[in-house]
Design an enzyme around this catalytic site. Structure first.
Site, short mmCIF file in Angstrom:
data_model
loop_
_atom_site.label_atom_id
_atom_site.label_comp_id
_atom_site.label_asym_id
_atom_site.label_seq_id
_atom_site.Cartn_x
_atom_site.Cartn_y
_atom_site.Cartn_z
N TYR A 261 49.05 34.42 49.10
CA TYR A 261 47.93 35.29 48.72
C TYR A 261 46.89 35.30 49.83
CZ TYR A 261 43.46 36.63 46.72
OH TYR A 261 42.23 37.22 46.52
N LYS B 178 42.73 37.92 32.98
CA LYS B 178 43.28 37.19 34.12
C LYS B 178 44.00 35.90 33.72
CE LYS B 178 40.68 36.87 37.83
NZ LYS B 178 41.51 37.52 38.87
#
Length: 330
Positions: free
Chosen positions: A139, A177
């Site tokens: 990421y 999330k």
């Protein structure tokens, strides 16, 4: 004039849409992937002009289907730092972002985008310079690689490019999330479910709950984005954090005391909360040893030099507001 927000149904994207609405901006094209359908709730109280799936957006934008677009707020990305599918991450965060950037440059559209403090990895300094950038996961690498592209194209760009390295963001519209939601969100839910908040104990020279982060309210994140939107002559890559490192203990005590205040109970010190079992420390997990950042703190020099001079909310201010908002959603 039309505005576009990618990741519009996500955490930061939805807050930017709401902040634009509060300024009277409603000609907004929202772009997202609603495979996770419950994200739509983030836009229920927002005004938008149109919605597009991310798969059809780039081609239509590059073709000029939307006429003159003043700005794109590019917040769409996979932000799961535990994601191990590197091909998916690079396609979603790097290739897709390059396509949006290219379309903006071709049309003279302001491009404001989400970078990440994950780029710094294990660094002990958080300055927007190559020597401090060493991402620890794919990421962070996807964000790092895109920032490198930005550095190459920015000198010749004829329109604004502004990237924001978000630190630990918390606030409304993040419930979708799951495990990647903020510590404040999880502390709130844990305290309501169990009557206590659990934090990591001692690790790497930091006392129980004393590991620190630069926790920044999504209110401030939206304000910074809109400030640069209002100043299209300002381009660059900027840290977006408070410039303060505060311990997890501050998050926990603020969550507990705000919930107590909502029930008419007095505030307690950290020591009192620990003594009463409202805050509990658990052994640091072996799985995280050597992979855990005990300290982050945004260097704000570049941001302040670019003219952003507003104060940032402290954890005590921002988390108090957030907990009251969460409580109001029950």
């Amino acid at each position: 004039m039309t505005l576009i927000v990618t990741g519009a149904a996500g955490f930061i994207g939805a807050n930017i849409v709401k902040a634009l609405n509060e300024r009277g901006e409603t000609r907004i094209i929202a772009v997202d992937n609603l495979t996770r359908a419950d994200k739509f709730k983030n836009l229920v109280d927002c005004e938008i002009d149109d919605y597009l799936d991310k798969t059809e957006f780039v081609e239509r934008f590059a073709r000029g289907d939307f006429g003159k677009v003043r700005a794109v707020f590019h917040e769409g990305a996979c932000s799961d730092t535990m994601e191990t599918d590197g091909r998916y991450m690079m396609d979603n965060n790097f290739r897709y972002s390059r396509a949006v950037l290219d379309a903006c440059l071709a049309q003279g559209t302001q491009f404001l985008y989400a970078s990440s403090a994950a780029i710094y990895g294990g660094s002990s300094r958080f300055v927007e310079a190559r020597e401090f950038e060493a991402p620890l996961n794919v990421y962070g690498y996807s964000k790092f690689l895109f920032d490198q592209v930005i550095r190459r194209v920015m000198p010749s760009a004829k329109s604004q490019i502004a990237g924001f390295r978000y630190f630990n963001v918390y606030g409304p519209r993040e419930s979708h999330k799951g495990r990647m939601a903020s510590v404040a969100f999880h502390n709130f839910n844990q305290f309501r479910a169990e009557g206590k908040v659990k934090l990591f104990g001692e690790y790497n020279g930091y006392g129980p709950g004393e590991q620190t982060r630069d926790f920044v309210s999504v209110e401030d994140v939206a304000k910074v984005n809109l400030h640069f939107f209002d100043h299209p002559q300002k381009s660059g890559i900027f840290n977006l954090g408070t410039g303060r490192a505060q311990p997890f203990n501050d998050i926990a005590t603020t969550v507990v005391n705000t919930l107590r205040a909502l029930e008419g109970q007095p505030a307690l010190t950290l020591a009192e909360q620990v003594e009463q079992g409202l805050v509990e420390y658990v052994p640091f997990p072996d799985a995280l040893r050597g992979k855990y950042q005990c300290f982050t703190q945004a260097d704000q020099t570049t941001l302040r030099a670019a003219g952003y001079d507003a104060p940032f909310l402290t954890v005590q201010e921002g988390v108090d507001r957030y907990v009251r908002w969460l409580f109001g959603q029950l």
